[in-house]
Enzyme design. Structure first.
Site, PDB file in Angstrom:
ATOM      1  N   ASP A  79     -11.786 -14.561 -22.519  1.00  0.00           N
ATOM      2  CA  ASP A  79     -11.938 -13.212 -23.058  1.00  0.00           C
ATOM      3  C   ASP A  79     -10.590 -12.477 -22.989  1.00  0.00           C
ATOM      4  O   ASP A  79      -9.936 -12.481 -21.941  1.00  0.00           O
ATOM      5  CB  ASP A  79     -12.984 -12.513 -22.177  1.00  0.00           C
ATOM      6  CG  ASP A  79     -13.439 -11.198 -22.718  1.00  0.00           C
ATOM      7  OD1 ASP A  79     -13.536 -11.060 -23.940  1.00  0.00           O
ATOM      8  OD2 ASP A  79     -13.723 -10.299 -21.886  1.00  0.00           O
ATOM      9  N   HIS A 179     -14.347  -0.239 -23.536  1.00  0.00           N
ATOM     10  CA  HIS A 179     -14.596  -0.976 -22.296  1.00  0.00           C
ATOM     11  C   HIS A 179     -14.870   0.009 -21.174  1.00  0.00           C
ATOM     12  O   HIS A 179     -14.136   0.985 -21.024  1.00  0.00           O
ATOM     13  CB  HIS A 179     -13.380  -1.823 -21.913  1.00  0.00           C
ATOM     14  CG  HIS A 179     -13.095  -2.940 -22.863  1.00  0.00           C
ATOM     15  ND1 HIS A 179     -11.924  -3.052 -23.554  1.00  0.00           N
ATOM     16  CD2 HIS A 179     -13.848  -3.991 -23.233  1.00  0.00           C
ATOM     17  CE1 HIS A 179     -11.951  -4.147 -24.299  1.00  0.00           C
ATOM     18  NE2 HIS A 179     -13.119  -4.724 -24.137  1.00  0.00           N
ATOM     19  N   GLY A 211     -17.189  -4.076 -25.324  1.00  0.00           N
ATOM     20  CA  GLY A 211     -17.589  -2.836 -24.658  1.00  0.00           C
ATOM     21  C   GLY A 211     -19.091  -2.640 -24.718  1.00  0.00           C
ATOM     22  O   GLY A 211     -19.577  -1.522 -24.918  1.00  0.00           O
TER      23      GLY A 211
HETATM   24  O1  G3H Z   1     -14.507  -8.233 -23.318  1.00  0.00           O
HETATM   25  C1  G3H Z   1     -15.380  -7.795 -22.551  1.00  0.00           C
HETATM   26  C2  G3H Z   1     -16.274  -6.748 -22.973  1.00  0.00           C
HETATM   27  O2  G3H Z   1     -15.791  -6.097 -24.073  1.00  0.00           O
HETATM   28  C3  G3H Z   1     -16.885  -5.963 -21.878  1.00  0.00           C
HETATM   29  O3  G3H Z   1     -17.047  -4.573 -22.113  1.00  0.00           O
HETATM   30  O4  G3H Z   1     -17.062  -3.951 -19.729  1.00  0.00           O
HETATM   31  O5  G3H Z   1     -17.683  -2.302 -21.455  1.00  0.00           O
HETATM   32  O6  G3H Z   1     -19.187  -4.200 -20.950  1.00  0.00           O
HETATM   33  P1  G3H Z   1     -17.784  -3.702 -20.996  1.00  0.00           P
HETATM   34 ZN    ZN Z   2     -13.589  -6.718 -24.550  1.00  0.00          ZN
END
Ligand code: G3H
Ligand code: ZN
Length: 286
Positions: A79, A179, A211
């Site tokens: 990621d 995020h 996110g």
């Molecule tokens: O790449 C990871 C995600 O976009 C996580 O987003 O932490 O807001 O759930 P989040």
């Molecule tokens: Zn992300």
């Protein structure tokens, strides 16, 4: 079936595959428990930081062992990989997919590097997710929502050119999500029109929402209805893990055996993953 087949299946069936990030064995166990219970395909995500902590090879081996042992539809994705070199390492270690976050680069440089990554990854059957505009914030509790203006959102025409030239399989789109979670719990404002326009220019690809924490359920359902096929969730799992662990330690001050402390934490995190899987409609889709 490969990761691509499940994303294709999700696209046809109007549901989404969840990507859940982990950096500890307990988080991984929590995700696996939910997957086993609900027969859902999932993507396990590790950011560069998370994968450095777990180890690239170790993450691959762990996921492989669960996949084989329990015959589950598990896939491992890097990621927000930030460089060709690190992404190459993840591919060589055996990751099923890589996300190249070239949003910090100038657009032409992003295209050049994404293209190079796609050429390397596709030779090994690895799926590539690209990104043009940064998704703001970080996966933690934030004091203030990052303010995304129109210029921060993904431009549909740029998306078309990016995809045509790089041949990425999926695109992480900025449609207003960020995020992290704001302290007051305020949800981000999703620009559904923008999503429709992007979809119009990229219909042969997979669109990814980053996110995924803190977005209203009705908005999640709407983005899926409009073509998002992968949703990344991290912060909600991190918060649940940390809060549950604090609580357990508080409730059992004399307990020092990790395997007696952790099952409660695993079960709390797992419940959140279960709820997301149901919301995304990926249950019973293996
Ligand atoms: O790449 C990871 C995600 O976009 C996580 O987003 O932490 O807001 O759930 P989040
Ligand atoms: Zn992300």
């Amino acid at each position: 079936m490969k990761i691509k087949d499940y994303l294709q299946k999700a696209k046809k069936g109007n549901w989404a595959v969840g990507q859940f990030n982990f950096s500890t064995l307990e988080q991984l166990k929590a995700i696996i428990q939910a997957v086993e219970k609900l027969n859902s395909p999932v993507i396990l995500g590790t950011s560069e930081g998370e994968s450095r902590f777990v180890g690239l090879k170790q993450a691959v081996t762990l996921v492989d062992s669960y996949r084989q042992d329990k015959n589950l539809a598990l896939f491992l994705n890097l990621d927000h990989g930030k460089s060709f070199d690190y992404i190459e390492k993840a591919i060589d270690a055996g990751y099923d997919g890589v996300h190249f976050d070239g949003s910090g680069f100038d657009f032409e440089e992003n295209i050049r590097t994404s293209k190079k990554i796609v050429e390397y990854a596709h030779k090994k059957g690895v799926l590539v997710e690209g990104e043009i505009n940064p998704i703001l914030g970080t996966s933690r509790v934030l004091e203030k929502i990052p303010e995304a203006s129109q210029k921060d959102l993904t431009d549909p025409k740029q998306a078309f050119r990016f995809i045509r030239e790089t041949k990425v399989d999926s695109l992480a789109v900025n449609i207003g999500s960020f995020h992290g979670i704001e302290t007051t719990g305020k949800s981000p404002v999703i620009d559904f029109n923008r999503l429709k326009e992007i979809k119009g220019q990229t219909s042969d690809k997979f669109l990814v929402l980053h996110g995924g924490s803190g977005i209203a359920d009705k908005d999640i359902k709407e983005v899926i209805a409009q073509g998002i096929v992968k949703i990344n969730v991290n912060t909600e799992l991190r918060i649940a893990y940390t809060n549950a662990l604090k609580q357990v330690l508080k409730n059992k001050p004399l307990e020092t055996t990790p395997y007696k402390l952790m099952p409660e934490v695993v079960s709390i995190v797992s419940k959140i993953v279960e709820a997301k899987i149901k919301l995304f409609g990926s249950d019973n889709k293996t």
